[in-house]
Write an enzyme that holds these catalytic residues in place. Structure first.
Site, short mmCIF file in Angstrom:
data_model
loop_
_atom_site.label_atom_id
_atom_site.label_comp_id
_atom_site.label_asym_id
_atom_site.label_seq_id
_atom_site.Cartn_x
_atom_site.Cartn_y
_atom_site.Cartn_z
N GLY A 7 -6.00 -11.29 -6.16
CA GLY A 7 -5.09 -10.95 -4.41
C GLY A 7 -5.49 -10.26 -3.76
N GLY A 8 -5.76 -9.22 -4.23
CA GLY A 8 -5.90 -7.37 -3.49
C GLY A 8 -6.91 -7.37 -2.55
CB ALA A 9 -9.30 -9.31 -0.44
N GLY A 10 -5.87 -9.56 0.35
CA GLY A 10 -4.56 -9.68 0.94
C GLY A 10 -3.70 -8.86 1.13
CG PHE A 11 0.67 -7.79 4.09
CD1 PHE A 11 0.03 -6.83 5.03
CD2 PHE A 11 1.49 -8.09 4.30
CE1 PHE A 11 0.93 -5.71 5.19
CE2 PHE A 11 2.79 -7.31 4.17
CZ PHE A 11 2.39 -6.28 4.85
CB ILE A 12 1.24 -7.27 -1.14
CG1 ILE A 12 2.63 -8.01 0.46
CG2 ILE A 12 2.05 -6.58 -1.49
CD1 ILE A 12 3.76 -8.81 0.05
N GLY A 13 -1.24 -7.10 -1.70
CA GLY A 13 -2.34 -6.84 -2.66
C GLY A 13 -3.40 -5.58 -2.74
CD GLU A 135 10.06 -16.76 2.88
OE1 GLU A 135 10.17 -17.54 2.49
OE2 GLU A 135 9.30 -16.28 3.06
CE LYS A 162 4.93 -16.37 -4.74
NZ LYS A 162 3.60 -15.42 -5.05
P1 NAD Z 1 -2.29 -12.64 1.76
O1 NAD Z 1 -1.63 -14.22 2.73
O2 NAD Z 1 -1.51 -11.68 2.79
O3 NAD Z 1 -2.98 -12.26 0.79
C1 NAD Z 1 -2.93 -13.36 -0.17
C2 NAD Z 1 -4.40 -12.73 -0.70
O4 NAD Z 1 -5.10 -14.27 -1.58
C3 NAD Z 1 -5.29 -13.24 -0.17
O5 NAD Z 1 -6.28 -12.42 -0.38
C4 NAD Z 1 -6.10 -14.87 -0.02
O6 NAD Z 1 -7.45 -14.05 -0.31
C5 NAD Z 1 -6.20 -14.85 -2.03
N1 NAD Z 1 -5.98 -16.13 -2.20
C6 NAD Z 1 -5.69 -17.27 -2.04
N2 NAD Z 1 -5.69 -18.20 -2.47
C7 NAD Z 1 -6.51 -17.77 -3.42
C8 NAD Z 1 -6.72 -17.72 -4.72
N3 NAD Z 1 -6.94 -19.52 -4.60
N4 NAD Z 1 -7.75 -17.54 -5.42
C9 NAD Z 1 -8.03 -16.34 -5.28
N5 NAD Z 1 -7.50 -15.87 -4.24
C10 NAD Z 1 -6.93 -16.05 -3.21
O7 NAD Z 1 -0.60 -12.68 1.34
P2 NAD Z 1 0.61 -11.42 0.66
O8 NAD Z 1 1.76 -11.48 1.98
O9 NAD Z 1 -0.63 -10.76 0.41
O10 NAD Z 1 1.27 -12.15 -0.63
C11 NAD Z 1 0.80 -11.54 -1.52
C12 NAD Z 1 2.13 -12.28 -3.19
O11 NAD Z 1 2.98 -11.76 -2.59
C13 NAD Z 1 2.18 -13.67 -2.76
O12 NAD Z 1 2.29 -13.77 -4.32
C14 NAD Z 1 3.29 -13.30 -1.79
O13 NAD Z 1 3.77 -14.88 -2.60
C15 NAD Z 1 4.41 -12.13 -2.45
N6 NAD Z 1 4.97 -11.62 -1.57
C16 NAD Z 1 4.80 -11.57 0.03
C17 NAD Z 1 6.29 -11.47 0.27
C18 NAD Z 1 5.35 -11.07 1.86
O14 NAD Z 1 6.53 -10.67 2.89
N7 NAD Z 1 4.05 -11.35 2.63
C19 NAD Z 1 7.40 -10.78 0.25
C20 NAD Z 1 7.40 -11.41 -0.80
C21 NAD Z 1 6.46 -11.55 -2.03
P1 TYD Z 2 7.56 -14.81 8.68
O1 TYD Z 2 6.49 -13.41 9.62
O2 TYD Z 2 6.48 -16.35 8.62
O3 TYD Z 2 7.84 -14.61 7.04
P2 TYD Z 2 9.01 -15.75 6.47
O4 TYD Z 2 9.09 -16.60 7.22
O5 TYD Z 2 8.36 -15.98 5.58
O6 TYD Z 2 10.40 -14.92 6.32
O7 TYD Z 2 8.65 -14.92 10.04
C1 TYD Z 2 9.95 -13.99 9.94
C2 TYD Z 2 10.95 -14.51 10.81
O8 TYD Z 2 10.52 -14.52 12.36
C3 TYD Z 2 11.46 -16.34 10.08
O9 TYD Z 2 13.10 -16.04 10.52
C4 TYD Z 2 10.35 -17.14 11.14
C5 TYD Z 2 10.65 -16.21 12.66
N1 TYD Z 2 9.30 -16.19 13.41
C6 TYD Z 2 9.95 -16.13 14.70
O10 TYD Z 2 10.86 -16.29 15.15
N2 TYD Z 2 8.38 -16.44 15.86
C7 TYD Z 2 7.14 -16.66 15.17
O11 TYD Z 2 6.68 -16.55 16.19
C8 TYD Z 2 6.66 -16.19 13.74
C9 TYD Z 2 5.79 -16.54 12.95
C10 TYD Z 2 8.49 -16.24 12.82
#
Ligand code: NAD
Ligand code: TYD
Length: 355
Positions: A7-13, A135, A162
């Site tokens: 997942g290294g092309a995503g946000f956290i990765g 979550e 998850k």
């Molecule tokens: P994201 O959606 O930005 O990125 C996910 C990445 O995974 C993408 O680059 C996508 O191409 C890749 N991916 C999806 N399906 C795939 C598959 N089948 N095979 C290979 N690659 C695949 O997600 P993120 O926000 O960066 O989250 C990364 C991790 O952190 C997730 O496991 C998420 O559950 C966890 N997490 C996210 C948050 C948050 O606030 N975003 C908070 C806590 C934990």
């Molecule tokens: P989100 O960024 O989707 O993260 P998560 O659902 O994983 O917490 O949403 C953050 C909070 O913002 C959640 O309580 C839902 C709310 N939300 C809105 O009020 N408006 C929006 O357009 C979106 C996308 C989320």
């Protein structure tokens, strides 16, 4: 140090990969399917880095993943690949079950087969970090915090998938001895965040004079962590976390959604005064089905046992983030062309009440 990051092309990765490659000098094999949420543009700063390799593959593809393990021979795995957006999970859960459950299972089985070929120090030092979310714990009331022992009680298809993968990860330690560590983090924000999530969506909609949708009353609370603080925490947990244990990650920055949106509007008023007041764009819209009221993390274990500390608070982090979006149209414009910010995750008919 040789690390497979999924997942290294995503946000956290991508934040994790940038940290490991640029700050730590590790050899990284980045495995990503490049779904709608993944883009190599988030890795543009690594273009000339010989210690970063990219493999486009699906984590559900056992042959491709096994081959990656057997040829790259990692010391460590950081598993982040997932379907991550709650709203998309409401109207299309299948991809979430497939990637988050079956994909995590495939990662664990491939890691186990590879780990069983190791011996001595290499076998003892191997670690698999399974990256998850707060979550899985469900919703808090007005008081209290999630700790590592809070029972699982997921509300959405995303958080349920998850939770399922967290249980698999723990079972793979108890049954097979695979050295897995699990992290559960609160909501992240920062650069390279796909503009379907609240913060980047609101920044770009405000910039374009579009409505800023707040679900329900806007009183739902999230505990916001700057993404680079999370990336450092994950490296620390992979390095020093105890096998079979969980570490909660969070920045002690609880905010109501309406306050997050209002703060972004104030910053937009400062940086783009011609659109003032951006708060006039706020619109209260139908609530999300199964919308959790409050998330908040107790990160004491990570802070005291592993010595981690968040470097950003919400005020510093959100200002950096708004500036980053205003300065980096090259990154978000192509994504915005593919997804224009329309509402996702509404069911036909009535929204079910929470029990
Ligand atoms: P994201 O959606 O930005 O990125 C996910 C990445 O995974 C993408 O680059 C996508 O191409 C890749 N991916 C999806 N399906 C795939 C598959 N089948 N095979 C290979 N690659 C695949 O997600 P993120 O926000 O960066 O989250 C990364 C991790 O952190 C997730 O496991 C998420 O559950 C966890 N997490 C996210 C948050 C948050 O606030 N975003 C908070 C806590 C934990
Ligand atoms: P989100 O960024 O989707 O993260 P998560 O659902 O994983 O917490 O949403 C953050 C909070 O913002 C959640 O309580 C839902 C709310 N939300 C809105 O009020 N408006 C929006 O357009 C979106 C996308 C989320």
């Amino acid at each position: 140090m040789r690390v497979i990051v999924t997942g290294g092309a995503g946000f956290i990765g991508s934040a994790v990969v940038r940290h490991l490659v640029l700050d730590k000098g590790y050899e990284v094999l980045n495995i990503d399917k490049l779904t709608y949420a993944g883009t190599l543009s988030s890795l543009a700063s690594l273009d000339n880095q010989a210690n970063h390799r990219f493999l486009q593959a699906d984590i559900c593809d056992r042959n491709a993943i096994q081959e990656a393990f057997d040829t790259f021979r990692p010391d460590r795995v950081m598993h982040l690949a997932a379907e991550s957006h709650v709203d998309r999970s409401i109207t299309g859960a299948a991809d979430f079950v497939q990637t988050n459950v079956i994909g995590s299972f495939t990662m664990l089985e491939s890691a186990r087969a590879y780990w069983n070929t190791l011996a001595g120090d290499a076998k003892a030092a191997f670690r698999f970090l399974h990256v998850s979310t707060d979550e899985v714990y469900g919703s808090l009331g007005e008081n209290g915090l999630f700790t590592e022992t809070t029972p699982y009680d997921p509300s959405s298809p995303y958080s349920a998938s998850k939770a399922a993968s967290d249980h698999l990860a723990k079972a793979w330690t108890r049954t097979y001895g695979l050295p897995v560590v699990v992290s559960n983090c609160s909501n992240n924000y920062g650069p390279y965040h796909f503009p379907e999530k609240l913060i980047p969506l609101v920044i770009l909609n405000a910039l374009h004079g579009k409505s800023l949708p707040i679900y329900g009353s806007g009183s739902n609370i999230r505990d916001w962590l700057y993404v680079e603080d999370h990336a450092r925490a994950l490296d620390l947990i992979a390095e020093r976390g105890a096998i079979g244990e969980t570490y909660n990650v969070g920045g002690r920055n609880e905010r109501r959604n309406v306050d997050v949106v209002t703060r972004i509007c104030e910053l937009m008023d400062k940086f783009r005064p011609q659109g003032k007041p951006h708060s006039q764009l706020i619109e209260y819209v139908a609530d999300r089905p199964g919308h959790d009221a409050r998330y908040a993390i107790d990160a004491t274990r990570l802070e005291t046992e592993l010595g981690w500390k968040a470097l950003e608070n919400f005020d510093t982090g959100i200002e950096k983030t708004v500036r980053w979006y205003l300065d980096n149209e090259w990154w978000w414009q192509p994504l915005r062309d593919g997804y224009d910010g329309r509402r996702l995750g509404l069911l036909q008919g009535e929204v079910p009440k929470k029990s």
